[in-house]
Design a protein around this motif. Sequence first.
Motif, mmCIF file in Angstrom:
data_model
loop_
_atom_site.group_PDB
_atom_site.id
_atom_site.type_symbol
_atom_site.label_atom_id
_atom_site.label_comp_id
_atom_site.label_asym_id
_atom_site.label_seq_id
_atom_site.Cartn_x
_atom_site.Cartn_y
_atom_site.Cartn_z
ATOM 1 N N GLU A 1 -4.412 4.064 -12.369
ATOM 2 C CA GLU A 1 -5.584 3.546 -11.645
ATOM 3 C C GLU A 1 -6.222 2.398 -12.423
ATOM 4 O O GLU A 1 -6.646 1.391 -11.841
ATOM 5 C CB GLU A 1 -6.592 4.668 -11.439
ATOM 6 C CG GLU A 1 -7.844 4.260 -10.680
ATOM 7 C CD GLU A 1 -7.594 3.917 -9.218
ATOM 8 O OE1 GLU A 1 -8.478 3.295 -8.597
ATOM 9 O OE2 GLU A 1 -6.507 4.252 -8.697
ATOM 10 N N ASP B 1 0.835 -1.205 0.000
ATOM 11 C CA ASP B 1 0.000 0.000 0.000
ATOM 12 C C ASP B 1 0.870 1.257 0.000
ATOM 13 O O ASP B 1 0.595 2.205 -0.750
ATOM 14 C CB ASP B 1 -0.929 -0.004 1.223
ATOM 15 C CG ASP B 1 -2.046 -1.027 1.099
ATOM 16 O OD1 ASP B 1 -2.814 -0.946 0.115
ATOM 17 O OD2 ASP B 1 -2.150 -1.911 1.960
ATOM 18 N N GLN B 2 1.912 1.252 0.834
ATOM 19 C CA GLN B 2 2.800 2.409 0.891
ATOM 20 C C GLN B 2 3.557 2.591 -0.417
ATOM 21 O O GLN B 2 3.713 3.720 -0.917
ATOM 22 C CB GLN B 2 3.789 2.243 2.044
ATOM 23 C CG GLN B 2 4.795 3.382 2.178
ATOM 24 C CD GLN B 2 4.137 4.709 2.497
ATOM 25 O OE1 GLN B 2 3.811 4.991 3.633
ATOM 26 N NE2 GLN B 2 3.937 5.550 1.467
ATOM 27 N N HIS C 1 2.578 1.714 -3.348
ATOM 28 C CA HIS C 1 1.624 2.236 -4.328
ATOM 29 C C HIS C 1 1.442 3.739 -4.146
ATOM 30 O O HIS C 1 1.416 4.502 -5.133
ATOM 31 C CB HIS C 1 0.282 1.512 -4.174
ATOM 32 C CG HIS C 1 -0.811 2.061 -5.036
ATOM 33 N ND1 HIS C 1 -1.752 2.959 -4.557
ATOM 34 C CD2 HIS C 1 -1.108 1.866 -6.354
ATOM 35 C CE1 HIS C 1 -2.579 3.278 -5.540
ATOM 36 N NE2 HIS C 1 -2.211 2.626 -6.634
ATOM 37 N N ASP C 2 1.353 4.191 -2.899
ATOM 38 C CA ASP C 2 1.205 5.629 -2.648
ATOM 39 C C ASP C 2 2.440 6.388 -3.122
ATOM 40 O O ASP C 2 2.328 7.513 -3.653
ATOM 41 C CB ASP C 2 0.992 5.885 -1.153
ATOM 42 C CG ASP C 2 -0.384 5.437 -0.679
ATOM 43 O OD1 ASP C 2 -1.252 5.175 -1.541
ATOM 44 O OD2 ASP C 2 -0.589 5.322 0.547
ATOM 45 N N TRP C 3 3.614 5.785 -2.935
ATOM 46 C CA TRP C 3 4.831 6.465 -3.387
ATOM 47 C C TRP C 3 4.926 6.491 -4.918
ATOM 48 O O TRP C 3 5.501 7.417 -5.499
ATOM 49 C CB TRP C 3 6.058 5.799 -2.771
ATOM 50 C CG TRP C 3 6.287 6.266 -1.352
ATOM 51 C CD1 TRP C 3 5.858 7.436 -0.795
ATOM 52 C CD2 TRP C 3 7.003 5.566 -0.335
ATOM 53 N NE1 TRP C 3 6.264 7.517 0.517
ATOM 54 C CE2 TRP C 3 6.970 6.390 0.834
ATOM 55 C CE3 TRP C 3 7.663 4.346 -0.258
ATOM 56 C CZ2 TRP C 3 7.573 6.011 2.031
ATOM 57 C CZ3 TRP C 3 8.267 3.965 0.930
ATOM 58 C CH2 TRP C 3 8.227 4.794 2.067
ATOM 59 N N LYS D 1 -4.191 -0.661 -11.919
ATOM 60 C CA LYS D 1 -4.469 -1.216 -10.588
ATOM 61 C C LYS D 1 -5.795 -1.967 -10.570
ATOM 62 O O LYS D 1 -5.945 -2.995 -9.882
ATOM 63 C CB LYS D 1 -4.494 -0.078 -9.567
ATOM 64 C CG LYS D 1 -4.868 -0.491 -8.147
ATOM 65 C CD LYS D 1 -4.776 0.704 -7.219
ATOM 66 C CE LYS D 1 -5.237 0.370 -5.816
ATOM 67 N NZ LYS D 1 -6.726 0.204 -5.775
ATOM 68 N N ARG E 1 2.666 12.334 -9.573
ATOM 69 C CA ARG E 1 2.247 13.726 -9.319
ATOM 70 C C ARG E 1 3.413 14.702 -9.450
ATOM 71 O O ARG E 1 3.229 15.864 -9.826
ATOM 72 C CB ARG E 1 1.634 13.818 -7.921
ATOM 73 C CG ARG E 1 0.324 13.049 -7.761
ATOM 74 C CD ARG E 1 -0.340 13.339 -6.429
ATOM 75 N NE ARG E 1 -1.531 12.510 -6.236
ATOM 76 C CZ ARG E 1 -1.599 11.462 -5.433
ATOM 77 N NH1 ARG E 1 -0.525 11.098 -4.716
ATOM 78 N NH2 ARG E 1 -2.706 10.766 -5.330
ATOM 79 N N LEU F 1 2.306 6.868 -6.786
ATOM 80 C CA LEU F 1 1.451 8.017 -7.098
ATOM 81 C C LEU F 1 2.193 9.328 -6.860
ATOM 82 O O LEU F 1 2.030 10.299 -7.628
ATOM 83 C CB LEU F 1 0.185 7.963 -6.229
ATOM 84 C CG LEU F 1 -0.796 6.823 -6.523
ATOM 85 C CD1 LEU F 1 -1.927 6.820 -5.499
ATOM 86 C CD2 LEU F 1 -1.357 6.927 -7.938
ATOM 87 N N HIS F 2 2.992 9.378 -5.806
ATOM 88 C CA HIS F 2 3.787 10.585 -5.531
ATOM 89 C C HIS F 2 4.715 10.904 -6.705
ATOM 90 O O HIS F 2 4.818 12.072 -7.128
ATOM 91 C CB HIS F 2 4.613 10.364 -4.254
ATOM 92 C CG HIS F 2 5.556 11.481 -3.946
ATOM 93 N ND1 HIS F 2 5.182 12.592 -3.223
ATOM 94 C CD2 HIS F 2 6.878 11.672 -4.278
ATOM 95 C CE1 HIS F 2 6.225 13.416 -3.102
ATOM 96 N NE2 HIS F 2 7.261 12.875 -3.733
#
Length: 557
Positions: free
Chosen positions: A158, A104-105, A107-109, A161, A115, A111-112
């Motif tokens: 997305e 999960d982390q 995946h968030d990174w 995913k 962005r 996305l970072h």
Amino acid sequence: MTSESKPAHFLQNIIREDLAEGRVSRLATRFPPEPNGYLHIGHAKSICLNFGLAEEFGGVCNLRFDDTNPAKEEEEYVDSIKRDVTWLGFRWAGDIKYTSDYFDQLHDWALHLIREGKAYVCDLSPEDARHYRGTLKEPGKNSPYRDRSVDENLELFEKMKNGEFEEGQCSLRAKIDMAAPNINLRDPVIYRIKKMAHHQTGGKWCIYPSYDFAHGQSDAIEGISHSICTLEFEDHRPLYDWFIENLPVPAQPRQYEFARLNLNYTVVSKRKLKQLVDEGLVDGWDDPRMPTLSGQRRRGVTPAAIRNFCEMIGVTRSDSVVDVGMLDYSIRDDLDKNAPRAMCVLEPLKVTLKNYPEGKREVLSAPGHPVRDDLPARELPFTGTVYIEKADFREEANKKYKRLVLGKKVRLRNAYVIQAEDVVKNDAGEIVEVICSVDLDTLGENPADGVKPKGVIHWVSADENLDCEVRLYDRLFDDPAPDAGGKNFLEHVNPDNLQVLSGCKAEIGLAKAEPEKGYQFERQGYFCRDSHYGSADKPVFNRTIGLRDSWAKEQNK
């Protein structure tokens, strides 16, 4: 030279300086295997190094499974790795870690990075992506999808995913530099589509992070201070650092590389070891001929021998090939000091003691070890019939032959002096029995009777013994570099790597032998009871190693 007196290696010096200068407050290392095969002798060096440094400097060492590829990973491998690390005598800090714990982390990174304009979804096929990547001599060229907008990349990622694309249809790549001299920095893939269940996360994900993206960030999450890898990761270090510098990670680990363990007469590629297993050339990952730690354990090698070997070869930054004889020496040295003694006749020849009192039975005593008093003495039943090795008798022999000859005397080890008087042969002319006389005044190794036999041979009682099978293992390969220079390693499998002897006779006390516990079969070598095969009344014993390096002697003939 003891470990205390050996000069410090370069990693010890780095860590000592980092602690002294306050760059780190506590050493934290990790052993991060991929659970896609069994650990081998090469991994032992990394295990001993990472856990050993943590012990030496009062730090911690994590056991983490870098499980980013569900196509090759299995729970069987996870379990085997945990057993191997424990067997070597090490304990990891806290709970076992998994890279999948951080999906999960990660995946968030990802996305970072999108962005921040530092990652993009690329629709190039794997073949086209390789073509665009360039070569070691020529720069790559930008993907036509490299300049997609942040919003488009977020939307496409997305969809990746959510499983809306097929495997290979697209991937998420870091946007670094397609002209970088280091090919690892040419927009590496950080997420790819794999529509398969994961052994830890089940069906939650159909996209998985690449090893390069997950590895350093997992180190950072765990607060690893020194990420110690083998030299093949040296070219990956700039990428490791790039991710650390461009993500909001909670720690700043540093990667350091050391030379991996390369042994001659050995193959340690997991892919090639798996091929040996899959093609039935060995009896599974833990076959005693395999360089896996589980195979070495089943063969009777001790964890102390492995740890001592890793200490002997040292830690450097220069690749080299270690002579497997050094490993043999370490194994033999440890077993010589610690293995209880026993007797086993591999090719039995019946010996009848014609003047031994009929019906008499004695229980003789033999030391459990020549110098260790903590190993109990053995009880050896003795009657008028014993077995000796076929090779220990000749009807005629020259003076150099120190065993039993017609008309000559030898001592039965820890028992009496006997003299060969006659033989019994079968219809084919083969000797099936030796008739001997026994001197009943010669009990013991050094009786004051003046009798001087030519030699000492081992034996077992013909009336009370343990019927067993003995497996004589030798090197799996007969070439010092079986997979070097494009060789087909399967063509260099040693045809004489296993000899199975049935009908062997061991002293009765070995009925209580524990699997994988080493014994010295006197005059034969070091053996252990097999953990898979055999039964209570007919065990199988594996040869761990000979009493001396007979292989080297054969190679020098």
